[in-house]
Motif scaffolding. Sequence first.
Motif, short mmCIF file in Angstrom:
data_model
loop_
_atom_site.label_atom_id
_atom_site.label_comp_id
_atom_site.label_asym_id
_atom_site.label_seq_id
_atom_site.Cartn_x
_atom_site.Cartn_y
_atom_site.Cartn_z
N VAL A 149 13.61 -0.59 -8.60
CA VAL A 149 13.94 -1.45 -7.47
C VAL A 149 14.90 -2.55 -7.91
CG1 VAL A 149 12.96 -3.06 -5.78
CG2 VAL A 149 11.86 -0.85 -6.18
N GLY A 153 15.80 1.65 -4.39
CA GLY A 153 14.57 1.34 -3.69
C GLY A 153 14.12 2.37 -2.68
N LEU A 201 13.09 6.83 -6.11
CA LEU A 201 11.99 6.44 -6.99
C LEU A 201 11.28 7.66 -7.57
CD1 LEU A 201 10.64 3.50 -4.83
CD2 LEU A 201 11.85 3.30 -7.01
N LEU A 237 7.05 -6.61 -3.78
CA LEU A 237 8.13 -5.86 -3.13
C LEU A 237 8.07 -6.09 -1.62
CD1 LEU A 237 7.86 -2.33 -4.82
CD2 LEU A 237 9.35 -4.23 -5.48
N LYS A 246 9.22 -4.07 2.08
CA LYS A 246 9.48 -2.73 2.60
C LYS A 246 10.29 -2.89 3.87
CE LYS A 246 6.73 1.12 4.40
NZ LYS A 246 5.35 1.60 4.60
N GLU A 266 13.03 1.54 2.44
CA GLU A 266 13.49 1.19 1.11
C GLU A 266 12.74 -0.06 0.68
OE1 GLU A 266 17.68 0.48 1.01
OE2 GLU A 266 17.59 -1.18 2.42
N TYR A 267 12.65 -0.24 -0.61
CA TYR A 267 11.88 -1.33 -1.20
C TYR A 267 12.82 -2.23 -1.99
CZ TYR A 267 8.06 1.64 0.17
OH TYR A 267 7.21 2.40 0.91
N ARG A 268 12.56 -3.52 -1.88
CA ARG A 268 13.35 -4.52 -2.61
C ARG A 268 12.43 -5.53 -3.25
NH1 ARG A 268 17.96 -5.46 1.97
NH2 ARG A 268 19.02 -3.49 1.62
#
Length: 156
Positions: free
Chosen positions: A31, A36, A41, A65, A67, A78-80
């Motif tokens: 990430v 992400g 992943l 994180l 979402k 996506e994840y940040r």
Amino acid sequence: MAATKDPRPCSIADALALVGEKYSLLVLREVCLGNGRFDQLVRNIGAPRDILATRLRRLVDAGILTKRAYSERPQRFEYRPTPAGLELEPVLMTLMAWGDRHLRTDGDRPMVIEHTCGNELVAVVTCRACGGAVHHEDLTAHPQAPGWTVTGPAAS
């Protein structure tokens, strides 16, 4: 020696309870690299999809994180990293530097990180007050948890 009912109160143990699960730090690595999306992943970490989904849920719930939906049909996320997640990036850099020194004896490193100054980043832990590099022999522990000393529980 029998295990104690109440182990030493410890922020390291607390942090590992969250990010020490298999794949959690690798999720954070990806990430932080900008990868992400779930399929990225899965591909880059090699984790089983169900375990990866569990880790992601836990990291989101813990505030490490965020979402965000990037597609509604089909629904995809996506994840940040959050600010708390980004605070773990130096931990990743330090682990990487340790791995490069002690596990990559052939010198073949899989990743090099460049700092904005244009040079390769070499992670070093420094004292915030004096700026000096941290070495084991320079440290003194002062337990703050009631009933605990450096060697363990205080005698009753």
